[in-house]
Design a protein around this motif. Structure first.
Motif, PDB file in Angstrom:
ATOM      1  N   UNK A  97       0.829  -1.198   0.000  1.00  0.00           N
ATOM      2  CA  UNK A  97       0.000   0.000   0.000  1.00  0.00           C
ATOM      3  C   UNK A  97       0.866   1.250   0.000  1.00  0.00           C
ATOM      4  N   UNK A  98       0.461   2.202  -0.792  1.00  0.00           N
ATOM      5  CA  UNK A  98       1.218   3.451  -0.865  1.00  0.00           C
ATOM      6  C   UNK A  98       0.753   4.414   0.209  1.00  0.00           C
ATOM      7  N   UNK A  99       1.578   5.429   0.496  1.00  0.00           N
ATOM      8  CA  UNK A  99       1.189   6.462   1.449  1.00  0.00           C
ATOM      9  C   UNK A  99      -0.036   7.208   0.954  1.00  0.00           C
ATOM     10  N   UNK A 100      -0.126   7.404  -0.367  1.00  0.00           N
ATOM     11  CA  UNK A 100      -1.296   8.072  -0.928  1.00  0.00           C
ATOM     12  C   UNK A 100      -2.555   7.273  -0.616  1.00  0.00           C
ATOM     13  N   UNK A 101      -2.482   5.965  -0.747  1.00  0.00           N
ATOM     14  CA  UNK A 101      -3.631   5.106  -0.460  1.00  0.00           C
ATOM     15  C   UNK A 101      -4.053   5.197   0.995  1.00  0.00           C
ATOM     16  N   UNK A 102      -3.105   5.225   1.916  1.00  0.00           N
ATOM     17  CA  UNK A 102      -3.422   5.349   3.338  1.00  0.00           C
ATOM     18  C   UNK A 102      -4.073   6.687   3.636  1.00  0.00           C
ATOM     19  N   UNK A 103      -3.525   7.746   3.087  1.00  0.00           N
ATOM     20  CA  UNK A 103      -4.086   9.079   3.319  1.00  0.00           C
ATOM     21  C   UNK A 103      -5.487   9.202   2.717  1.00  0.00           C
ATOM     22  N   UNK A 104      -5.676   8.618   1.547  1.00  0.00           N
ATOM     23  CA  UNK A 104      -6.992   8.642   0.915  1.00  0.00           C
ATOM     24  C   UNK A 104      -8.013   7.927   1.798  1.00  0.00           C
ATOM     25  N   UNK A 105      -7.659   6.744   2.290  1.00  0.00           N
ATOM     26  CA  UNK A 105      -8.582   5.983   3.124  1.00  0.00           C
ATOM     27  C   UNK A 105      -8.851   6.687   4.454  1.00  0.00           C
ATOM     28  N   UNK A 106      -7.841   7.287   5.052  1.00  0.00           N
ATOM     29  CA  UNK A 106      -8.053   8.032   6.302  1.00  0.00           C
ATOM     30  C   UNK A 106      -9.031   9.181   6.085  1.00  0.00           C
ATOM     31  N   UNK A 107      -8.864   9.913   5.009  1.00  0.00           N
ATOM     32  CA  UNK A 107      -9.761  11.025   4.711  1.00  0.00           C
ATOM     33  C   UNK A 107     -11.174  10.508   4.432  1.00  0.00           C
ATOM     34  N   UNK A 108     -11.284   9.402   3.710  1.00  0.00           N
ATOM     35  CA  UNK A 108     -12.578   8.820   3.381  1.00  0.00           C
ATOM     36  C   UNK A 108     -13.317   8.397   4.642  1.00  0.00           C
ATOM     37  N   UNK A 109     -12.631   7.658   5.525  1.00  0.00           N
ATOM     38  CA  UNK A 109     -13.278   7.182   6.753  1.00  0.00           C
ATOM     39  C   UNK A 109     -13.571   8.327   7.710  1.00  0.00           C
ATOM     40  N   UNK A 110     -12.714   9.313   7.796  1.00  0.00           N
ATOM     41  CA  UNK A 110     -12.975  10.461   8.661  1.00  0.00           C
ATOM     42  C   UNK A 110     -14.229  11.193   8.193  1.00  0.00           C
TER      43      UNK A 110
END
Length: 68
Positions: free
Chosen positions: A2-15
């Motif tokens: 998983x890329x850092x972009x993917x983690x940040x995207x998912x964090x923003x989505x779930x938040x």
């Protein structure tokens, strides 16, 4: 991997989508049948967030208290 972009995207989505948790607090047998107990709901919300819809009897901002 998983890329850092993917983690940040998912964090923003779930938040964005998980700002409130709620649970039904009435515990009894056959709640889907004939109701004899009143409905009671509790909500977990972030500090500083307000709920004005009147659906919740108990509102928590502390996760430990909510899950207890």
């Amino acid at each position: 991997m998983e890329t850092d972009y993917g983690k940040e995207y998912m964090r923003a989505y779930w938040a964005k989508n998980l700002y409130r948790f709620a649970m039904h607090t009435t515990m009894d047998f056959d709640l889907e049948g004939k109701r004899t107990l009143p409905d009671s709901y509790a909500a977990l919300i972030p500090p500083g967030y307000e709920i004005d819809d009147g659906r919740y009897d108990i509102i928590f901002t502390n996760t430990s208290d909510f899950w207890r």
